[in-house]
Design an enzyme around this catalytic site. Structure first.
Site, PDB file in Angstrom:
ATOM      1  N   HIS A  47      41.961  84.093 128.024  1.00 23.60           N
ATOM      2  CA  HIS A  47      43.262  84.775 127.871  1.00 23.60           C
ATOM      3  C   HIS A  47      43.240  85.516 126.537  1.00 23.60           C
ATOM      4  O   HIS A  47      43.372  84.910 125.477  1.00 23.60           O
ATOM      5  CB  HIS A  47      44.403  83.747 127.875  1.00 23.60           C
ATOM      6  CG  HIS A  47      45.768  84.366 127.879  1.00 23.60           C
ATOM      7  ND1 HIS A  47      46.746  83.984 128.763  1.00 23.60           N
ATOM      8  CD2 HIS A  47      46.325  85.339 127.104  1.00 23.60           C
ATOM      9  CE1 HIS A  47      47.846  84.683 128.542  1.00 23.60           C
ATOM     10  NE2 HIS A  47      47.614  85.520 127.526  1.00 23.60           N
ATOM     11  N   LYS A  64      47.885  88.378 137.215  1.00 24.72           N
ATOM     12  CA  LYS A  64      48.766  87.735 136.242  1.00 24.72           C
ATOM     13  C   LYS A  64      50.219  88.004 136.600  1.00 24.72           C
ATOM     14  O   LYS A  64      50.594  89.143 136.875  1.00 24.72           O
ATOM     15  CB  LYS A  64      48.452  88.319 134.846  1.00 24.72           C
ATOM     16  CG  LYS A  64      49.353  87.845 133.716  1.00 24.72           C
ATOM     17  CD  LYS A  64      48.889  86.530 133.150  1.00 24.72           C
ATOM     18  CE  LYS A  64      49.873  85.964 132.137  1.00 24.72           C
ATOM     19  NZ  LYS A  64      49.686  86.513 130.795  1.00 24.72           N
ATOM     20  N   ASP A  71      44.894  83.556 123.813  1.00 24.46           N
ATOM     21  CA  ASP A  71      46.081  84.413 123.761  1.00 24.46           C
ATOM     22  C   ASP A  71      46.139  85.184 122.437  1.00 24.46           C
ATOM     23  O   ASP A  71      47.224  85.453 121.914  1.00 24.46           O
ATOM     24  CB  ASP A  71      47.372  83.605 123.977  1.00 24.46           C
ATOM     25  CG  ASP A  71      48.553  84.496 124.334  1.00 24.46           C
ATOM     26  OD1 ASP A  71      48.333  85.677 124.682  1.00 24.46           O
ATOM     27  OD2 ASP A  71      49.694  84.025 124.252  1.00 24.46           O
TER      28      ASP A  71
HETATM   29 ZN   LIG Z   1      49.150  86.482 126.454  1.00 22.52          ZN
END
Ligand SMILES: [Zn+2]
Length: 316
Positions: A13, A101, A246
């Site tokens: 991610h 996603k 992330d």
């Molecule tokens: Zn993200």
């Protein structure tokens, strides 16, 4: 131990952005990771279909080559919207897209064309299950008090698992005790990514003293007890949990302003911090734990081979 070598990690991610910003941030991922799942929520136009994914993959590959990493493999995701068609899913999967996603509408950066209701996407989800594409979820329920958004989202997982028993689902960047428990209790088809920053931060690191915009992301870091649950999940070695940083860069003036963007840019330090975390908390087999979490569990869940390359970390 001042030097360790593990199989090359994957980041499941990451936000690479585009253009000059991508060129600036991509080397921070290339340095550590063999592959990375590139998140599709680009501005102004997200990655919505096969053509977008091919174009974006080309841009990442070209930038990686220019930065001296021709072997880097971007893993592609499309964004699932109310308009995504089952046919589009099959086409994308054949072109090498491995995940779709879902952002609930308006829940984070660049999510204003998100999905209103997963239940209205049943045919598309069926197509994903049929062709083996992974459903990647930003698991927060819009409109709910911010600290409760993740917990309130979890209920929909029961419907998903019941309706699509062989659809593989990744709950992204989990932040709560409840999400850890939920993922553990659901079947093998459900996994979760955990970021490095959520192993270190609590809400106190964002608003407990001076306001720290660079620690602000969504889902926002929560309580000490939530962080403990995430740490246990990671240290336990359960293959349902794997690394997705992330890492989400923003220009400084978009973070240090009156309405700052959500996103923590961790790519430059994620692997050293993670190694430090495992060394401090995982006991004498920490190297193995680090490798499983960052290099093995995610690839296995996605049905990808282990990276052939290695990563050596040296303490200095
Ligand atoms: Zn993200």
């Amino acid at each position: 131990m001042d030097k360790i070598t593990i199989s090359k990690p994957d980041d499941f991610h990451v936000h690479f952005r585009q253009g000059e910003l991508m060129k600036a941030v991509l080397p921070s991922t290339l340095k550590w990771f063999g592959r990375a799942l590139a998140m599709p929520n680009l501005r102004p136009k997200p990655v919505l279909d096969t053509r977008d994914a091919k174009r974006y993959r080309g841009e990442i590959t070209a930038a990686a080559k220019e930065a001296g990493h021709p072997d880097f493999e971007p893993l592609m995701a499309i964004q699932l919207t109310d308009k995504t068609k089952p046919r589009g899913i099959k086409h994308a999967q054949q072109a090498g897209v491995i995940a779709a996603k879902v952002y609930p509408i308006g829940v984070t950066t660049n999510s204003d064309n998100g999905v209103r209701s997963l239940k209205s996407c049943a045919l598309t989800l069926q197509a994903m299950q049929d062709c083996g594409m992974v459903l990647s979820l930003h698991g927060e329920k819009p409109g709910v008090f911010c600290l409760d958004r993740e917990r309130e989202f979890l209920g929909v997982l029961d419907w998903l698992v019941e309706s699509f028993p062989s659809l593989r689902i990744v709950l992204e960047h989990i932040t709560t005790f409840q999400a850890v428990a939920k993922v553990i209790n659901l079947p093998e088809t459900v996994a979760a990514t955990i970021t490095v920053h959520h192993l270190f931060l609590t809400l106190d690191d964002i608003i407990g003293g001076g306001l720290s915009p660079h620690n602000f992301c969504k889902p926002v870091a929560k309580r000490e007890s939530d962080r403990e649950a995430l740490r246990h999940a990671v240290l336990w070695g359960n293959p349902k949990f794997f690394l997705g940083t992330d890492s989400a860069p923003h220009p400084r003036d978009r973070k240090e302003c009156a309405s700052g963007c959500a996103g923590v840019f961790t790519a430059p330090v994620a692997m050293p911090l993670l190694a430090q975390f495992f060394e401090e908390h995982a006991g004498k087999n920490w190297r193995k734990g680090l490798e499983e979490f960052s290099s093995l569990h995610g690839a296995k869940f996605y049905g990808l081979p282990k990276n052939s390359g290695k990563l050596t970390l040296i303490r200095r």
